[in-house]
Design an enzyme around this catalytic site. Sequence first.
Site, PDB file in Angstrom:
ATOM      1  N   LYS A 276       6.188 -15.219 -15.476  1.00 57.26           N
ATOM      2  CA  LYS A 276       4.951 -14.895 -14.755  1.00 57.26           C
ATOM      3  C   LYS A 276       4.292 -13.690 -15.438  1.00 57.26           C
ATOM      4  CE  LYS A 276       6.714 -17.493 -11.293  1.00 57.26           C
ATOM      5  NZ  LYS A 276       6.288 -18.846 -10.964  1.00 57.26           N
TER       6      LYS A 276
ATOM      7  N   TRP B 231      10.885 -19.647  -1.903  1.00 56.02           N
ATOM      8  CA  TRP B 231      11.827 -19.143  -2.904  1.00 56.02           C
ATOM      9  C   TRP B 231      13.009 -18.418  -2.275  1.00 56.02           C
ATOM     10  CZ3 TRP B 231      11.929 -21.677  -7.060  1.00 56.02           C
ATOM     11  CH2 TRP B 231      10.756 -22.206  -7.596  1.00 56.02           C
TER      12      TRP B 231
ATOM     13  N   ASP C 143      14.368 -10.447  -5.674  1.00 60.68           N
ATOM     14  CA  ASP C 143      13.767 -11.301  -6.688  1.00 60.68           C
ATOM     15  C   ASP C 143      12.353 -10.787  -6.963  1.00 60.68           C
ATOM     16  OD1 ASP C 143      12.567 -13.285  -8.178  1.00 60.68           O
ATOM     17  OD2 ASP C 143      12.943 -14.913  -6.745  1.00 60.68           O
TER      18      ASP C 143
END
Lengths: 396, 396
Positions: free
Chosen positions: B219, B113, B195
Amino acid sequence: MSLEREEPTHFGAGPAQLPTEVLQQAAKDLLNYNNLGLGIGEISHRSKDATQIIESSKQNLKELMNIPDTHEVFFMQGGGTTGFSSLATNLAAAYVGKTGQIANAGYLVTGSWSLKSFQEAKRLHVPCEIIFNSKDFNDEGKFVDIPDESLWEDRVKGKKFSYVYLCENETVHGIEWNQLPKCIVDDPNIELVADLSSDILSRKIDVSKYGVIMAGAQKNIGLAGLTLYIIKKSILTNIEKVDDTLLHEFDIPVTPIAFDYPTVVKNNSAYNTIPIFTLHVMNLVFEHLIKKGGVEAQEKENDAKAKILYDILDAYPNFYNLPVKPNARSRMNVVFTLKKEGLDEKFLKDAAERKLTGLKGHRSVGGFRASIYNALTLASVEKLVQFIKDFAVENQ
Amino acid sequence: MSLEREEPTHFGAGPAQLPTEVLQQAAKDLLNYNNLGLGIGEISHRSKDATQIIESSKQNLKELMNIPDTHEVFFMQGGGTTGFSSLATNLAAAYVGKTGQIANAGYLVTGSWSLKSFQEAKRLHVPCEIIFNSKDFNDEGKFVDIPDESLWEDRVKGKKFSYVYLCENETVHGIEWNQLPKCIVDDPNIELVADLSSDILSRKIDVSKYGVIMAGAQKNIGLAGLTLYIIKKSILTNIEKVDDTLLHEFDIPVTPIAFDYPTVVKNNSAYNTIPIFTLHVMNLVFEHLIKKGGVEAQEKENDAKAKILYDILDAYPNFYNLPVKPNARSRMNVVFTLKKEGLDEKFLKDAAERKLTGLKGHRSVGGFRASIYNALTLASVEKLVQFIKDFAVENQ
């Protein structure tokens, strides 16, 4: 916990009312989809069930709109405003890919949404120009009509455009293109890019005439947060021909990856995490519409709804004012004002007493606006018509 | 129509399981919110009720994370991938606004990511560099740990960066920053951009140490399609100082308007149509967490969940393999493989028989991954622990 409700009569411009049975199914699926023991918003966007929803949504839309094989369907996060940005950069790239050159995009400005879309292209440094602004074609200097093609076609003929953009239905001003401009659709070198956010699936259209159709979900087809695109496959190919270095040389901005059309299509709308619950709601709306008889049946109902509403307003010309010229009247957003001053609040209050809500006009226009998207039934519009009549009789 | 369900035990990496009572309330509100006779997805994003949800979400998040007055909260459409793009262009602009110069952004790459985020900045022509890629710090050449600060702090000290970026928890590889790098947070000239998509609200953090926090919802905090941002107000001011012409001179791309942070903040997250249903779900998650005792209580439970899961895997070192080094193990995504070949399918099948689902590892890594976000209860993780033990005993 009850999922029943009385049929709402809400005339808001969007996010707008949805069919009750769609929401009931969606509510159930939010907890437990397909007997998975898990809700539709809790599963992987790459799971079998999510993929099936993406495929089914595409198929249902193709069936409803009779989409030819020359065109591709995809879904992206965001709404109209993200569409303004992504259309500008993707389509500018497509033109470079096709011709090895740049050209201005041409915008047909008929209200605040097409104007905003132009402003965004300009802001992003995408070469563009306004072909016409309809404000310049009437004495009032307002968005109240769409100028006849004969008045502006010279600005198009023989010229090169990376694409030509229009907004089919302007929700703020209640203005709708009742037919596409011939000088655009008949020119094989022009790709027509159209925002159908507020009139998609409200009437039959010929998809083959469009280069790209973009539509945010929250008017006729679902919840906010998702946008559908229908794009000519050759445009995708043209975008793919251009590498970022070439774009940079032409000073055209690179599209953020989540909005790069070829990337999204290659990944079947799941390059990034598609909001699968929101897509599921959209697909339930598609299925609901197919069951109702498709776009043809819906169009008939929409025409009837718009007719009785405009007819009753026209029947009291000394009491109600309709700013939009008849040939550009929207079938989705009926805009009107009261001729008498000081009655606006009473109108809204009396309407609310009959549970008719969402009628206040856009803050930039004032007056009233009745949005009568697909989910508003003829019976609901009849209630509004009765109220409009009664209010005129009682207060004129 | 029933909204009851058995508590799921789904360990998917996201979109992930949400608290059942949150979904039940959301399902009800989808049909009729606050006795409006209209669902939460059907009202204007500028209505009183929508504004109240935006305000309440901000307040609840501020309370949960103890956000100081130096920082602002806002919400945007999209997810992490749209965040990668918007962070790069907004923060590059902020640096120009602050210094009148450009500098590279620095990326700390610890998994796919953070690497994707770097690649997107580069793709968009935002000046940037990789400060380190953790693959280069181990013999395996894999994402399996986070190198000690002493090994890379020289690459930061005394240098100028427009911002430094990290991903706190890498969901694919199961790697988490267990503490923030001192050489970054102690440098007053560096804005840390992080993030937190997969670990927000899973543990207490000191928000004052961050320039920007970005977190996709799907999430720990809700449905896909919405991202929350916490930003230092001075960064917003710096972005506003720069006009588009100056940016263009520096060859930094203009951010699409729907993702321009100052525009979004000035319009209280409703410049464009915020997906209000999705935000409502997020706010219900916040309220649920406050009722549970806040982040402190949640952190205690998360620590306990991670501990019993890693403990049981560590207890069978000849059977289970844990690729990630202990100091970088994620408390959210527990990644493991079987040492014996040919048992993978059986593992998933046997787990499914006990209704333990979503355990398949990411396609790029293989093996297994148990994601144990906030909504997974200790009792659910205990069931998984029991299965992991039984499977090892029966198959070793």
